[in-house]
Design a protein around this motif. Structure first.
Motif, PDB file in Angstrom:
ATOM      1  N   UNK A  90      38.034  96.426  33.237  1.00 26.89           N
ATOM      2  CA  UNK A  90      37.733  96.731  31.849  1.00 26.89           C
ATOM      3  C   UNK A  90      37.756  98.240  31.649  1.00 26.89           C
ATOM      4  N   UNK A  91      38.195  98.644  30.498  1.00 22.38           N
ATOM      5  CA  UNK A  91      38.149 100.062  30.180  1.00 22.38           C
ATOM      6  C   UNK A  91      36.706 100.445  29.874  1.00 22.38           C
TER       7      UNK A  91
ATOM      8  N   UNK B 215      31.386  98.640  24.436  1.00 17.93           N
ATOM      9  CA  UNK B 215      31.287  97.678  23.338  1.00 17.93           C
ATOM     10  C   UNK B 215      30.571  96.410  23.776  1.00 17.93           C
ATOM     11  N   UNK B 216      30.884  95.959  24.965  1.00 14.54           N
ATOM     12  CA  UNK B 216      30.247  94.745  25.475  1.00 14.54           C
ATOM     13  C   UNK B 216      28.746  94.962  25.693  1.00 14.54           C
ATOM     14  N   UNK B 217      28.395  96.136  26.233  1.00 15.67           N
ATOM     15  CA  UNK B 217      26.980  96.457  26.435  1.00 15.67           C
ATOM     16  C   UNK B 217      26.231  96.552  25.104  1.00 15.67           C
ATOM     17  N   UNK B 218      26.835  97.200  24.120  1.00  8.61           N
ATOM     18  CA  UNK B 218      26.176  97.328  22.808  1.00  8.61           C
ATOM     19  C   UNK B 218      25.957  95.964  22.172  1.00  8.61           C
ATOM     20  N   UNK B 219      26.952  95.106  22.275  1.00  7.66           N
ATOM     21  CA  UNK B 219      26.816  93.758  21.729  1.00  7.66           C
ATOM     22  C   UNK B 219      25.715  92.998  22.450  1.00  7.66           C
TER      23      UNK B 219
END
Length: 124
Positions: A40-41, A47-51
């Protein structure tokens, strides 16, 4: 395959079975496994962590915060060395006693614009 060996013996679901081929036997058969890694970039990870954090339990948010708290506090801290502080003190004292000249931002910008080096860079 020979000697009663089958592809089913390679199936991970058969790990409890006596049909599992040994590592040596796999090497002998020259079977190579290809593992697919999901790369993953950094942007995608952020973005995944924020979600995730938006909906995570309080205990999990606190645990993640505890992991990164020291790094967050270090990022906010900027410390000068003793040598740098001494230079600043000396320069400040020279300014306050009038031993050095100071310039406003506008004066400094004008000096730069008037300089030969600045004009050479603009022309190139």
């Amino acid at each position: 395959m020979h000697n009663g060996e089958s592809w089913q013996s390679l199936n991970p679901k058969n790990h409890g079975s006596k049909n599992i081929l040994s590592r040596n036997r796999l090497a002998e058969l020259n079977i190579k496994f290809v593992y697919k890694h999901n790369v993953m970039t950094t942007t995608a990870i952020r973005q995944k962590l924020m979600t995730y954090l938006a909906d995570a339990d309080d205990s999990k948010v606190k645990a993640i915060y505890a992991l990164v708290e020291d790094d967050m506090n270090k990022a906010d801290t900027f410390k000068l060395t003793d040598e740098q502080l001494n230079i600043l003190d000396t320069e400040r004292e020279m300014h306050l006693t009038g031993k050095t000249k100071s310039y406003t931002r506008q004066e400094a910008n004008q000096i730069i614009r008037d300089s030969e080096a600045f004009n050479i860079q603009l022309n190139n």
